[in-house]
Design a protein around this motif. Structure first.
Motif, PDB file in Angstrom:
ATOM      1  N   ILE A   9       0.850  -1.203   0.000  1.00 44.55           N
ATOM      2  CA  ILE A   9       0.000   0.000   0.000  1.00 44.55           C
ATOM      3  C   ILE A   9       0.880   1.246   0.000  1.00 44.55           C
ATOM      4  O   ILE A   9       0.647   2.195  -0.755  1.00 44.55           O
ATOM      5  CB  ILE A   9      -0.978   0.026   1.211  1.00 44.55           C
ATOM      6  CG1 ILE A   9      -2.051  -1.061   1.036  1.00 44.55           C
ATOM      7  CG2 ILE A   9      -1.621   1.409   1.364  1.00 44.55           C
ATOM      8  CD1 ILE A   9      -3.086  -1.131   2.143  1.00 44.55           C
ATOM      9  N   GLU A  13       0.930   3.954  -2.915  1.00 42.92           N
ATOM     10  CA  GLU A  13       0.546   5.312  -2.524  1.00 42.92           C
ATOM     11  C   GLU A  13       1.607   6.331  -2.956  1.00 42.92           C
ATOM     12  O   GLU A  13       1.291   7.422  -3.435  1.00 42.92           O
ATOM     13  CB  GLU A  13       0.353   5.337  -0.999  1.00 42.92           C
ATOM     14  CG  GLU A  13      -0.191   6.624  -0.436  1.00 42.92           C
ATOM     15  CD  GLU A  13      -1.567   6.992  -0.976  1.00 42.92           C
ATOM     16  OE1 GLU A  13      -1.661   8.051  -1.630  1.00 42.92           O
ATOM     17  OE2 GLU A  13      -2.528   6.244  -0.757  1.00 42.92           O
ATOM     18  N   TYR A 133      -6.607   0.590  -7.055  1.00 43.82           N
ATOM     19  CA  TYR A 133      -6.088   1.284  -5.866  1.00 43.82           C
ATOM     20  C   TYR A 133      -7.101   1.206  -4.712  1.00 43.82           C
ATOM     21  O   TYR A 133      -6.750   0.898  -3.573  1.00 43.82           O
ATOM     22  CB  TYR A 133      -5.771   2.735  -6.242  1.00 43.82           C
ATOM     23  CG  TYR A 133      -5.471   3.628  -5.068  1.00 43.82           C
ATOM     24  CD1 TYR A 133      -4.232   3.574  -4.432  1.00 43.82           C
ATOM     25  CD2 TYR A 133      -6.429   4.527  -4.590  1.00 43.82           C
ATOM     26  CE1 TYR A 133      -3.952   4.399  -3.342  1.00 43.82           C
ATOM     27  CE2 TYR A 133      -6.158   5.357  -3.504  1.00 43.82           C
ATOM     28  CZ  TYR A 133      -4.916   5.281  -2.877  1.00 43.82           C
ATOM     29  OH  TYR A 133      -4.657   6.084  -1.802  1.00 43.82           O
ATOM     30  N   ASN A 134      -8.378   1.458  -5.042  1.00 47.61           N
ATOM     31  CA  ASN A 134      -9.423   1.383  -4.008  1.00 47.61           C
ATOM     32  C   ASN A 134      -9.580  -0.023  -3.445  1.00 47.61           C
ATOM     33  O   ASN A 134      -9.783  -0.195  -2.247  1.00 47.61           O
ATOM     34  CB  ASN A 134     -10.761   1.884  -4.561  1.00 47.61           C
ATOM     35  CG  ASN A 134     -10.780   3.406  -4.652  1.00 47.61           C
ATOM     36  OD1 ASN A 134     -10.347   4.088  -3.726  1.00 47.61           O
ATOM     37  ND2 ASN A 134     -11.226   3.940  -5.766  1.00 47.61           N
ATOM     38  N   VAL A 137      -6.493  -0.489  -1.046  1.00 41.58           N
ATOM     39  CA  VAL A 137      -6.521   0.290   0.191  1.00 41.58           C
ATOM     40  C   VAL A 137      -7.653  -0.155   1.115  1.00 41.58           C
ATOM     41  O   VAL A 137      -7.512  -0.148   2.335  1.00 41.58           O
ATOM     42  CB  VAL A 137      -6.606   1.800  -0.144  1.00 41.58           C
ATOM     43  CG1 VAL A 137      -6.789   2.637   1.098  1.00 41.58           C
ATOM     44  CG2 VAL A 137      -5.327   2.224  -0.859  1.00 41.58           C
TER      45      VAL A 137
END
Length: 219
Positions: A9, A13, A133-134, A137
């Motif tokens: 992550i 990020e 990405y969602n 995360v």
């Protein structure tokens, strides 16, 4: 494995937060490589060029399209174009095909709809990067990564997941048969829900059978 997931992550990020910088030779090199991988037979005539629209960017300089996802969008698109070249070129070519399915050609011309299957390859790639990405995360990918990378998931595992999502979204988009790009958000939302549901199955590793993952399966 939790630590590995957290580290991934953090790495993702960092890429997402790093803006595309046209003064950075490494960024520029990746961007030009993306063009070469997707359009091996047509040279780019200039760095600022309407040609970028041919691979689905919105204007004549892709850097503005990377805003939302930073370098992560470029990393993902390039990974897909390099490691899964045949599929990436096929999906690009499909996305540019006139969509005559429901109308005869004459009706179609009258309606003057967006004549493509209805989406811009690069923009969709950036959008699907956002979706991946969602999923990462929110923790939705934990089981999947535990299945494919019991040691610790790496950036490459994330990028393979992106490739898988590009394949699946493309099929899903064609099955949904939207009238035009205005329906993109609705279709994407429906797709997102379907993937989340798939990932809730504890046995679930998103299908690894596509070219990009072949090299990693045996690691």
């Amino acid at each position: 494995h939790i630590v590995g997931y957290r580290n991934l992550i953090a790495e993702v990020e960092k890429l997402r937060r790093e803006p595309y910088d046209s003064e950075d030779p490494q960024h520029e090199e990746m961007l030009l490589k993306l063009w070469k991988c997707l359009k091996p037979d047509s040279p780019l005539e200039a760095r600022i060029s309407k040609q970028w629209c041919e691979i689905g960017f919105q204007g004549d300089d892709p850097k503005t399209d990377f805003r939302g996802m930073g370098l992560l969008g470029l990393y993902n698109l390039l990974y897909f174009a390099e490691h899964d070249a045949t599929a990436a070129q096929q999906i690009l070519s499909d996305s540019l095909q006139p969509k005559y399915s429901k109308y005869s050609k004459i009706e179609w011309e009258k309606k003057k709809f967006d004549k493509a299957i209805g989406y811009s390859f690069a923009i969709v790639g950036i959008n699907i990067t956002d979706l991946a990405y969602n999923l990462l995360v929110s923790g939705a990918l934990k089981t999947h990564f535990y299945n494919v990378a019991p040691e610790a998931p790496t950036l490459a595992h994330f990028q393979q997941t992106f490739c898988y999502l590009m394949h699946e979204f493309h099929k899903f988009w064609i099955d949904e048969d939207p009238l035009d790009i205005m329906e993109f958000n609705r279709v994407r939302e429906k797709f997102h829900k379907r993937i989340v549901k798939q990932l809730q199955n504890p046995e679930m590793a998103l299908c690894p059978h596509f070219a990009a993952s072949e090299s990693l399966i045996n690691l």
